[in-house]
Design a protein around this motif. Sequence first.
Motif, PDB file in Angstrom:
ATOM      1  N   ALA A 155     -26.570 -31.621  31.058  1.00 19.30           N
ATOM      2  CA  ALA A 155     -25.194 -32.120  31.073  1.00 19.30           C
ATOM      3  C   ALA A 155     -24.435 -31.452  29.938  1.00 19.30           C
ATOM      4  O   ALA A 155     -25.043 -30.959  28.973  1.00 19.30           O
ATOM      5  CB  ALA A 155     -25.165 -33.642  30.916  1.00 19.30           C
ATOM      6  N   VAL A 156     -23.115 -31.428  30.036  1.00 21.44           N
ATOM      7  CA  VAL A 156     -22.289 -30.827  28.986  1.00 21.44           C
ATOM      8  C   VAL A 156     -22.048 -31.871  27.892  1.00 21.44           C
ATOM      9  O   VAL A 156     -21.445 -32.915  28.149  1.00 21.44           O
ATOM     10  CB  VAL A 156     -20.940 -30.338  29.541  1.00 21.44           C
ATOM     11  CG1 VAL A 156     -20.094 -29.759  28.411  1.00 21.44           C
ATOM     12  CG2 VAL A 156     -21.153 -29.300  30.643  1.00 21.44           C
ATOM     13  N   PRO A 157     -22.507 -31.631  26.657  1.00 21.85           N
ATOM     14  CA  PRO A 157     -22.295 -32.591  25.572  1.00 21.85           C
ATOM     15  C   PRO A 157     -20.808 -32.769  25.255  1.00 21.85           C
ATOM     16  O   PRO A 157     -20.036 -31.806  25.275  1.00 21.85           O
ATOM     17  CB  PRO A 157     -23.026 -31.968  24.384  1.00 21.85           C
ATOM     18  CG  PRO A 157     -24.014 -31.016  24.991  1.00 21.85           C
ATOM     19  CD  PRO A 157     -23.337 -30.493  26.222  1.00 21.85           C
ATOM     20  N   ALA A 158     -20.426 -33.997  24.935  1.00 20.46           N
ATOM     21  CA  ALA A 158     -19.029 -34.288  24.603  1.00 20.46           C
ATOM     22  C   ALA A 158     -18.561 -33.468  23.406  1.00 20.46           C
ATOM     23  O   ALA A 158     -17.400 -33.057  23.335  1.00 20.46           O
ATOM     24  CB  ALA A 158     -18.860 -35.783  24.335  1.00 20.46           C
ATOM     25  N   ALA A 159     -19.455 -33.225  22.450  1.00 17.69           N
ATOM     26  CA  ALA A 159     -19.087 -32.468  21.250  1.00 17.69           C
ATOM     27  C   ALA A 159     -18.574 -31.084  21.594  1.00 17.69           C
ATOM     28  O   ALA A 159     -17.660 -30.559  20.935  1.00 17.69           O
ATOM     29  CB  ALA A 159     -20.280 -32.366  20.304  1.00 17.69           C
ATOM     30  N   LEU A 160     -19.133 -30.465  22.630  1.00 16.71           N
ATOM     31  CA  LEU A 160     -18.693 -29.125  23.019  1.00 16.71           C
ATOM     32  C   LEU A 160     -17.332 -29.175  23.711  1.00 16.71           C
ATOM     33  O   LEU A 160     -16.477 -28.317  23.474  1.00 16.71           O
ATOM     34  CB  LEU A 160     -19.727 -28.473  23.939  1.00 16.71           C
ATOM     35  CG  LEU A 160     -21.090 -28.204  23.325  1.00 16.71           C
ATOM     36  CD1 LEU A 160     -21.975 -27.469  24.315  1.00 16.71           C
ATOM     37  CD2 LEU A 160     -20.968 -27.411  22.030  1.00 16.71           C
ATOM     38  N   LYS A 161     -17.122 -30.166  24.562  1.00 15.57           N
ATOM     39  CA  LYS A 161     -15.824 -30.298  25.230  1.00 15.57           C
ATOM     40  C   LYS A 161     -14.702 -30.395  24.212  1.00 15.57           C
ATOM     41  O   LYS A 161     -13.631 -29.806  24.390  1.00 15.57           O
ATOM     42  CB  LYS A 161     -15.817 -31.538  26.122  1.00 15.57           C
ATOM     43  CG  LYS A 161     -16.785 -31.513  27.284  1.00 15.57           C
ATOM     44  CD  LYS A 161     -16.694 -32.817  28.070  1.00 15.57           C
ATOM     45  CE  LYS A 161     -17.722 -32.894  29.169  1.00 15.57           C
ATOM     46  NZ  LYS A 161     -17.643 -34.169  29.926  1.00 15.57           N
ATOM     47  N   HIS A 162     -14.949 -31.125  23.125  1.00 17.22           N
ATOM     48  CA  HIS A 162     -13.899 -31.340  22.131  1.00 17.22           C
ATOM     49  C   HIS A 162     -13.678 -30.123  21.225  1.00 17.22           C
ATOM     50  O   HIS A 162     -12.761 -30.133  20.404  1.00 17.22           O
ATOM     51  CB  HIS A 162     -14.203 -32.588  21.306  1.00 17.22           C
ATOM     52  CG  HIS A 162     -13.937 -33.856  22.065  1.00 17.22           C
ATOM     53  ND1 HIS A 162     -14.895 -34.484  22.822  1.00 17.22           N
ATOM     54  CD2 HIS A 162     -12.795 -34.592  22.210  1.00 17.22           C
ATOM     55  CE1 HIS A 162     -14.374 -35.565  23.391  1.00 17.22           C
ATOM     56  NE2 HIS A 162     -13.102 -35.645  23.039  1.00 17.22           N
ATOM     57  N   GLN A 163     -14.497 -29.089  21.390  1.00 19.18           N
ATOM     58  CA  GLN A 163     -14.256 -27.842  20.653  1.00 19.18           C
ATOM     59  C   GLN A 163     -13.409 -26.853  21.455  1.00 19.18           C
ATOM     60  O   GLN A 163     -13.117 -25.759  20.985  1.00 19.18           O
ATOM     61  CB  GLN A 163     -15.594 -27.220  20.239  1.00 19.18           C
ATOM     62  CG  GLN A 163     -16.304 -28.030  19.163  1.00 19.18           C
ATOM     63  CD  GLN A 163     -17.665 -27.493  18.783  1.00 19.18           C
ATOM     64  OE1 GLN A 163     -17.902 -26.280  18.813  1.00 19.18           O
ATOM     65  NE2 GLN A 163     -18.580 -28.380  18.403  1.00 19.18           N
ATOM     66  N   LEU A 164     -13.023 -27.255  22.657  1.00 17.35           N
ATOM     67  CA  LEU A 164     -12.126 -26.422  23.461  1.00 17.35           C
ATOM     68  C   LEU A 164     -10.682 -26.550  22.989  1.00 17.35           C
ATOM     69  O   LEU A 164     -10.232 -27.627  22.604  1.00 17.35           O
ATOM     70  CB  LEU A 164     -12.200 -26.840  24.931  1.00 17.35           C
ATOM     71  CG  LEU A 164     -13.439 -26.450  25.733  1.00 17.35           C
ATOM     72  CD1 LEU A 164     -13.417 -27.128  27.090  1.00 17.35           C
ATOM     73  CD2 LEU A 164     -13.537 -24.935  25.887  1.00 17.35           C
ATOM     74  N   ALA A 165      -9.961 -25.455  23.056  1.00 17.52           N
ATOM     75  CA  ALA A 165      -8.516 -25.484  22.832  1.00 17.52           C
ATOM     76  C   ALA A 165      -7.832 -26.069  24.058  1.00 17.52           C
ATOM     77  O   ALA A 165      -8.433 -26.179  25.137  1.00 17.52           O
ATOM     78  CB  ALA A 165      -8.007 -24.067  22.579  1.00 17.52           C
ATOM     79  N   ASP A 166      -6.584 -26.450  23.916  1.00 16.97           N
ATOM     80  CA  ASP A 166      -5.808 -26.903  25.074  1.00 16.97           C
ATOM     81  C   ASP A 166      -5.732 -25.750  26.074  1.00 16.97           C
ATOM     82  O   ASP A 166      -5.345 -24.631  25.718  1.00 16.97           O
ATOM     83  CB  ASP A 166      -4.416 -27.321  24.619  1.00 16.97           C
ATOM     84  CG  ASP A 166      -3.628 -28.037  25.709  1.00 16.97           C
ATOM     85  OD1 ASP A 166      -4.240 -28.440  26.722  1.00 16.97           O
ATOM     86  OD2 ASP A 166      -2.407 -28.190  25.552  1.00 16.97           O
ATOM     87  N   GLY A 167      -6.146 -26.007  27.291  1.00 17.49           N
ATOM     88  CA  GLY A 167      -6.212 -24.947  28.301  1.00 17.49           C
ATOM     89  C   GLY A 167      -7.528 -24.198  28.296  1.00 17.49           C
ATOM     90  O   GLY A 167      -7.715 -23.263  29.088  1.00 17.49           O
TER      91      GLY A 167
END
Length: 216
Positions: A155-167
């Motif tokens: 699964a994709v960890p939440a911590a990685l999702k929150h390191q994405l820029a907008d877009g």
Amino acid sequence: MDYGVARTNMIENQIRTNRVTDPLVIEAMAAVPREIFVPKAFRGVAYVDEDLAIGGGRFLLEPLNTARLLQVAAIKTSDVVLDIGCASGYSSAVLARMASTVVALECDGELAAKAMANLAELGLDNAVVVSGPLRDGYAKQAPYDVIVINGAIPAVPAALKHQLADGGRLVAVVHEKGSGRVSVTERHGDVFGHRIAFDGNSPLLKDFEETPAFVF
């Protein structure tokens, strides 16, 4: 062996014939000598269409999987990319020819050193190798326009999702119930969208294994 001919054959027979049309992907993979990223004993098979073991339970993803992952990431030349599980640096070298900046994350110290040496040999000074747990990402340099995970995860960890820029886009092979699917996560403000791009398998990345819950 003529590695240049092998690389051309990889592009023409493996990549272009399987719906990979992004010119950035094709040009980058055509320019990077894949053979320097595998142990010398295996350089003769560096361009075969399969995952290649490079030691320590790690692999270079098969060329087609790499190409298709990078294509669905829709990378632009201005993007900052986090390359998770870079191993000996092949994916990072390809990304460095596509994007503005690449942060290559590796948890294995020996592989990280090899990746640094390989990128330096190719003169790719827009890519830097950092060490740390793969599932944590590398928040110091966030946010990223693109995050690429080189291997299958549960699964994709939440911590990685929150390191994405907008877009921003995160691409990975997600393994569920024995089958793999390439997942694309996109961030729009504080909202994360998710879609499946296609079916695909790759070796599991051990650093993403779920920790069993403690049972009394």
